[in-house]
Design a protein around this motif. Structure first.
Motif, short mmCIF file in Angstrom:
data_model
loop_
_atom_site.label_atom_id
_atom_site.label_comp_id
_atom_site.label_asym_id
_atom_site.label_seq_id
_atom_site.Cartn_x
_atom_site.Cartn_y
_atom_site.Cartn_z
N LEU A 1 11.82 3.53 -3.91
CA LEU A 1 11.24 3.06 -4.95
C LEU A 1 11.11 4.44 -6.19
N ARG A 2 10.78 5.52 -5.78
CA ARG A 2 10.94 6.59 -6.70
C ARG A 2 12.21 6.61 -7.56
N ARG A 3 13.26 6.56 -6.67
CA ARG A 3 14.74 6.78 -7.34
C ARG A 3 14.98 5.75 -8.30
N TRP A 4 14.72 4.48 -8.04
CA TRP A 4 14.95 3.55 -8.98
C TRP A 4 13.80 3.36 -10.04
N VAL A 5 12.53 3.41 -9.79
CA VAL A 5 11.69 3.26 -10.71
C VAL A 5 11.54 4.44 -11.90
N VAL A 6 11.42 5.64 -11.17
CA VAL A 6 11.27 6.65 -12.11
C VAL A 6 12.84 7.07 -12.88
N ALA B 1 0.86 -1.17 -0.15
CA ALA B 1 -0.09 0.09 -0.09
C ALA B 1 0.84 1.31 0.05
N THR B 2 2.04 1.26 -0.34
CA THR B 2 3.22 2.25 -0.17
C THR B 2 2.54 3.49 -1.37
N PRO B 3 2.31 3.06 -2.78
CA PRO B 3 2.03 4.08 -3.59
C PRO B 3 0.59 4.71 -3.41
N ARG B 4 0.45 5.74 -4.10
CA ARG B 4 -1.03 6.38 -4.09
C ARG B 4 -1.73 5.59 -5.12
N TRP B 5 -3.18 5.40 -4.97
CA TRP B 5 -3.84 4.64 -5.88
C TRP B 5 -3.09 3.10 -5.83
N SER B 6 -2.95 2.66 -4.60
CA SER B 6 -1.97 1.36 -4.63
C SER B 6 -2.67 0.12 -5.28
N ALA C 1 5.16 8.54 -11.42
CA ALA C 1 5.73 9.70 -10.75
C ALA C 1 4.78 10.30 -9.95
N TYR C 2 3.73 10.48 -10.11
CA TYR C 2 2.89 11.07 -9.18
C TYR C 2 2.42 9.92 -8.12
N CYS C 3 2.25 8.68 -8.47
CA CYS C 3 1.93 7.73 -7.51
C CYS C 3 2.94 7.38 -6.49
N LEU C 4 4.15 7.63 -7.03
CA LEU C 4 5.35 7.67 -6.10
C LEU C 4 5.81 8.61 -5.48
N SER C 5 4.98 9.62 -5.52
CA SER C 5 5.52 11.01 -4.83
C SER C 5 5.42 10.95 -3.34
N ALA D 1 5.59 8.22 -27.88
CA ALA D 1 6.23 9.24 -26.89
C ALA D 1 4.90 9.76 -26.04
N PRO D 2 3.88 10.11 -26.51
CA PRO D 2 2.72 10.87 -25.84
C PRO D 2 2.34 9.67 -24.66
N ILE D 3 2.11 8.49 -25.00
CA ILE D 3 1.87 7.39 -24.14
C ILE D 3 2.95 7.03 -23.12
N ALA D 4 4.05 7.21 -23.47
CA ALA D 4 5.09 7.03 -22.55
C ALA D 4 5.02 8.26 -21.44
N LEU D 5 4.92 9.55 -22.07
CA LEU D 5 4.86 10.59 -21.34
C LEU D 5 3.61 10.46 -20.04
N VAL D 6 2.49 10.15 -20.52
CA VAL D 6 1.29 9.70 -19.46
C VAL D 6 1.46 8.84 -18.52
N PHE D 7 2.26 7.78 -18.98
CA PHE D 7 2.73 6.70 -18.20
C PHE D 7 3.68 7.05 -17.08
N PHE D 8 4.57 7.77 -17.36
CA PHE D 8 5.70 8.35 -16.55
C PHE D 8 5.03 9.16 -15.73
N VAL D 9 4.29 10.10 -15.98
CA VAL D 9 3.65 11.10 -15.15
C VAL D 9 2.92 10.52 -14.21
N VAL D 10 2.08 9.34 -14.35
CA VAL D 10 0.87 8.82 -13.45
C VAL D 10 1.97 8.18 -12.43
#
Length: 213
Positions: free
Chosen positions: A136-141, A70-75, A125-129, A114-123
């Motif tokens: 997790l954020r350091r390694w995954v992002v 349950a660590t990330p948001r929207w886990s 990054a937000y969940c791991l903020s 590219a746009p799909i990857a950008l959305v995937f990355f933003v989501v």
């Protein structure tokens, strides 16, 4: 039982290095031998290794989903979504799906991804903020950024600089595939560390039998 993450990651990174070295080492041996290690071709050793790494990330994400991390948001949907994304990338690597996109849409696949990857990355990054997701954020992002630099960045370089000498293209191929595999190993490292951490926390939390016979 703790996971020897450092040993596994070391072995995987050695594998990445060997794949890149073999691409260059077999160039002058023969076209047939080189075809098994050519980073610019499909259905060979580099493709198999890259696909296996991507699939390992998908499986690790599913493990974290079953552990109810349950660590990330929207886990509830985070780990299955990550697993699905990496399962798609693994399938794409082996089934040439991005090559099919080139033919169907008449555009370079990078402009589609590219746009799909950008959305995937933003989501992600937000969940791991959150405050408890620093590792997790350091390694995954970080891993996603490195993967995108190889997969999309190097492809765009190749597309924009058409006509590069053949010997320079070899370095572009090595940079593209090497960065993709390195980024995947980074994401996998974060997930394995998280699985190991959860396993340790659960073993410590287990009640001990204090009633000696």
């Amino acid at each position: 039982m703790p996971i020897p993450v450092r040993k596994w990651v070391t072995v995987l990174l050695i594998g990445v290095a060997l794949v890149v070295v073999m691409h260059f080492a077999t160039i002058k041996i023969s076209p047939f031998v080189h075809s098994f290690f050519d980073l610019d071709r499909e259905q060979n050793v580099p493709t198999w290794y890259s696909s296996a790494l991507l699939l390992a990330v998908a499986i690790s994400a599913l493990v974290l989903a079953t552990l109810r991390d349950a660590t990330p948001r929207w886990s509830r949907g985070f780990w299955p979504t990550l697993a699905l994304g990496y399962a798609w990338l693994s399938l794409d690597e082996t089934a040439w799906l991005h090559e099919q996109i080139d033919g169907l849409l008449l555009i370079k696949w990078t402009w589609f991804y590219a746009p799909i990857a950008l959305v995937f990355f933003v989501v992600i990054a937000y969940c791991l903020s959150g405050p408890d997701t620093k590792m997790l954020r350091r390694w995954v992002v970080g891993g996603l950024l490195v993967y995108a630099l190889g997969g999309i960045g190097m492809e765009l370089v190749n597309y924009l600089l058409i006509g590069l000498p053949r010997y320079l293209r070899h370095f572009q191929y090595a940079a593209e595939e090497g960065l993709e595999m390195l980024g995947t190993v980074m994401v996998l490292t974060g997930l394995l560390l998280r699985i190991d951490q959860l396993g340790h926390e659960r073993s410590v939390a287990l009640p001990k039998d204090s009633s000696p016979d």
